[in-house]
Design an enzyme around this catalytic site. Structure first.
Site, PDB file in Angstrom:
ATOM      1  N   HIS A  43      53.413-103.899  15.351  1.00 51.15           N
ATOM      2  CA  HIS A  43      52.467-104.625  16.196  1.00 51.15           C
ATOM      3  C   HIS A  43      53.246-105.246  17.357  1.00 51.15           C
ATOM      4  O   HIS A  43      53.706-106.384  17.251  1.00 51.15           O
ATOM      5  CB  HIS A  43      51.773-105.713  15.356  1.00 51.15           C
ATOM      6  CG  HIS A  43      50.603-106.345  16.027  1.00 51.15           C
ATOM      7  ND1 HIS A  43      49.488-106.751  15.344  1.00 51.15           N
ATOM      8  CD2 HIS A  43      50.364-106.647  17.323  1.00 51.15           C
ATOM      9  CE1 HIS A  43      48.616-107.277  16.193  1.00 51.15           C
ATOM     10  NE2 HIS A  43      49.137-107.227  17.401  1.00 51.15           N
ATOM     11  N   ARG A  45      53.697-107.317  20.204  1.00 56.56           N
ATOM     12  CA  ARG A  45      52.895-108.361  20.859  1.00 56.56           C
ATOM     13  C   ARG A  45      53.404-108.571  22.278  1.00 56.56           C
ATOM     14  O   ARG A  45      54.558-108.233  22.584  1.00 56.56           O
ATOM     15  CB  ARG A  45      52.964-109.652  20.049  1.00 56.56           C
ATOM     16  CG  ARG A  45      52.276-109.516  18.707  1.00 56.56           C
ATOM     17  CD  ARG A  45      52.211-110.826  17.945  1.00 56.56           C
ATOM     18  NE  ARG A  45      51.577-110.626  16.647  1.00 56.56           N
ATOM     19  CZ  ARG A  45      50.262-110.657  16.433  1.00 56.56           C
ATOM     20  NH1 ARG A  45      49.438-110.897  17.422  1.00 56.56           N
ATOM     21  NH2 ARG A  45      49.772-110.449  15.223  1.00 56.56           N
ATOM     22  N   GLU A  70      49.594-101.228  16.211  1.00 54.64           N
ATOM     23  CA  GLU A  70      48.489-102.172  16.361  1.00 54.64           C
ATOM     24  C   GLU A  70      48.676-102.963  17.644  1.00 54.64           C
ATOM     25  O   GLU A  70      49.814-103.234  18.037  1.00 54.64           O
ATOM     26  CB  GLU A  70      48.503-103.212  15.247  1.00 54.64           C
ATOM     27  CG  GLU A  70      48.436-102.698  13.862  1.00 54.64           C
ATOM     28  CD  GLU A  70      48.669-103.827  12.853  1.00 54.64           C
ATOM     29  OE1 GLU A  70      48.407-103.581  11.677  1.00 54.64           O
ATOM     30  OE2 GLU A  70      49.117-104.925  13.234  1.00 54.64           O
ATOM     31  N   THR A 100      49.024-114.890  14.700  1.00 48.29           N
ATOM     32  CA  THR A 100      48.778-113.662  13.936  1.00 48.29           C
ATOM     33  C   THR A 100      47.331-113.242  14.189  1.00 48.29           C
ATOM     34  O   THR A 100      46.531-114.033  14.686  1.00 48.29           O
ATOM     35  CB  THR A 100      49.057-113.882  12.428  1.00 48.29           C
ATOM     36  OG1 THR A 100      48.890-112.646  11.739  1.00 48.29           O
ATOM     37  CG2 THR A 100      48.151-114.937  11.823  1.00 48.29           C
ATOM     38  N   HIS A 187      45.923-107.716   6.147  1.00 41.87           N
ATOM     39  CA  HIS A 187      46.198-109.120   6.432  1.00 41.87           C
ATOM     40  C   HIS A 187      46.189-109.960   5.164  1.00 41.87           C
ATOM     41  O   HIS A 187      45.193-110.015   4.452  1.00 41.87           O
ATOM     42  CB  HIS A 187      45.233-109.744   7.448  1.00 41.87           C
ATOM     43  CG  HIS A 187      45.956-110.696   8.359  1.00 41.87           C
ATOM     44  ND1 HIS A 187      46.311-111.961   7.976  1.00 41.87           N
ATOM     45  CD2 HIS A 187      46.467-110.523   9.598  1.00 41.87           C
ATOM     46  CE1 HIS A 187      46.983-112.525   8.969  1.00 41.87           C
ATOM     47  NE2 HIS A 187      47.100-111.682   9.959  1.00 41.87           N
TER      48      HIS A 187
HETATM   49  N1  PXP Z   1      46.576-105.702  10.168  1.00 47.86           N
HETATM   50  C1  PXP Z   1      46.664-106.283  11.380  1.00 47.86           C
HETATM   51  C2  PXP Z   1      45.709-105.858  12.450  1.00 47.86           C
HETATM   52  C3  PXP Z   1      47.659-107.239  11.660  1.00 47.86           C
HETATM   53  O1  PXP Z   1      47.746-107.795  12.869  1.00 47.86           O
HETATM   54  C4  PXP Z   1      48.567-107.582  10.630  1.00 47.86           C
HETATM   55  C5  PXP Z   1      49.652-108.584  10.908  1.00 47.86           C
HETATM   56  O2  PXP Z   1      50.464-108.118  11.934  1.00 47.86           O
HETATM   57  C6  PXP Z   1      48.424-106.939   9.393  1.00 47.86           C
HETATM   58  C7  PXP Z   1      47.425-106.018   9.186  1.00 47.86           C
HETATM   59  C8  PXP Z   1      49.358-107.235   8.247  1.00 47.86           C
HETATM   60  O3  PXP Z   1      49.178-108.551   7.832  1.00 47.86           O
HETATM   61  P1  PXP Z   1      50.256-109.228   6.869  1.00 47.86           P
HETATM   62  O4  PXP Z   1      51.503-109.358   7.677  1.00 47.86           O
HETATM   63  O5  PXP Z   1      49.626-110.544   6.509  1.00 47.86           O
HETATM   64  O6  PXP Z   1      50.430-108.317   5.700  1.00 47.86           O
END
Ligand code: PXP
Length: 236
Positions: A43, A45, A70, A100, A187
């Site tokens: 991801h 950012r 992502e 987040t 998440h």
């Molecule tokens: N899905 C998305 C869209 C996210 O932004 C994140 C965190 O970057 C996750 C899944 C994974 O979440 P976690 O790090 O809490 O497992």
């Protein structure tokens, strides 16, 4: 089968703390796959505090399972994704600087924007997924963007007690599946809450897990940890 995609953002966060290349993100991704990860998620950012934009081509070269990127579909993000062609792009509605991703798209309000972006990725041959809350009213407008999948935001499930939130996820996933959408989730999934979620949603295609999995790896090691999470994603 529900596939386990390991989000390696937190590994990049540790690397960035010192400015060198320890831990080596490229090697970590290769090893996660060797230990059974069925996908690698990143991801990038806007502030690049985790995975940096210049990590993406390096990871693209070595990831042999599913590469999932992502992010919020800014112009820069769209260009990055299209030029690196991952298997999947997951679009999140994060404002810049957010800690987040803690909510899904309002697909009613953003329908035409999302439709445009989804089509751009699909023309480039990249599977799309939209990050959504477990809210049945968001599914039909999501489907009408042409997206291939949705990813259900599971933070509310993870912090809930009882069955109410889980049942909302079950119902949202059921409706999405019936509309022909693939269903992913992520998440705050962890060793305690993952199995119940996977067992409740038979159509679940993929979970992406970062924070808890990388934290568990401090105690159990990454090889054991991936095995532990993977066992929880298998249905008997
Ligand atoms: N899905 C998305 C869209 C996210 O932004 C994140 C965190 O970057 C996750 C899944 C994974 O979440 P976690 O790090 O809490 O497992």
């Amino acid at each position: 089968m529900t596939r386990l995609s390991v989000n390696i953002n937190k590994v990049a966060l540790i690397r960035n703390a010192r400015g060198g290349n320890l831990p080596d993100l490229r090697k970590f991704a290769i090893d996660c796959e060797k230990f059974g990860a069925e996908g690698i998620t990143v991801h990038p950012r806007p502030d690049e505090r985790h995975v940096r934009f210049d990590d993406i081509p390096i990871l693209k070269e070595v990831v042999t399972t599913e590469f999932n990127i992502e992010g919020y579909p800014s112009k820069k993000f769209i260009e990055l994704v299209i030029s690196n062609k991952p298997h999947q792009v997951t679009l999140v509605p994060d404002p810049p600087g957010v800690l987040t991703s803690n909510t899904g798209w309002n697909t009613l309000e953003n329908q035409s924007f999302l439709q445009e972006v989804v089509q751009e990725f699909k023309q480039a041959g990249i599977r799309t997924s939209l990050f959504l809350n477990a809210d049945i009213t968001m599914v039909e407008p999501a489907a009408s963007t042409g997206t291939d999948r949705i990813e259900l935001y599971t933070g509310d499930y993870a912090s809930s007690e009882g069955d109410e939130r889980l049942l909302q996820h079950v119902e949202t996933a059921r409706i999405a599946h019936n509309m022909g959408l693939g269903v992913n989730a992520g998440h705050d999934l962890n060793l305690m809450n993952l199995k119940r979620y996977v067992d409740s949603i038979p159509s679940l295609l993929e979970v992406s897990i970062g924070h808890a999995l990388i934290s568990d790896a401090l105690y159990y090691g990454i090889q054991n940890t991936i095995g532990m999470y993977k066992r929880l994603t298998r249905r008997i």
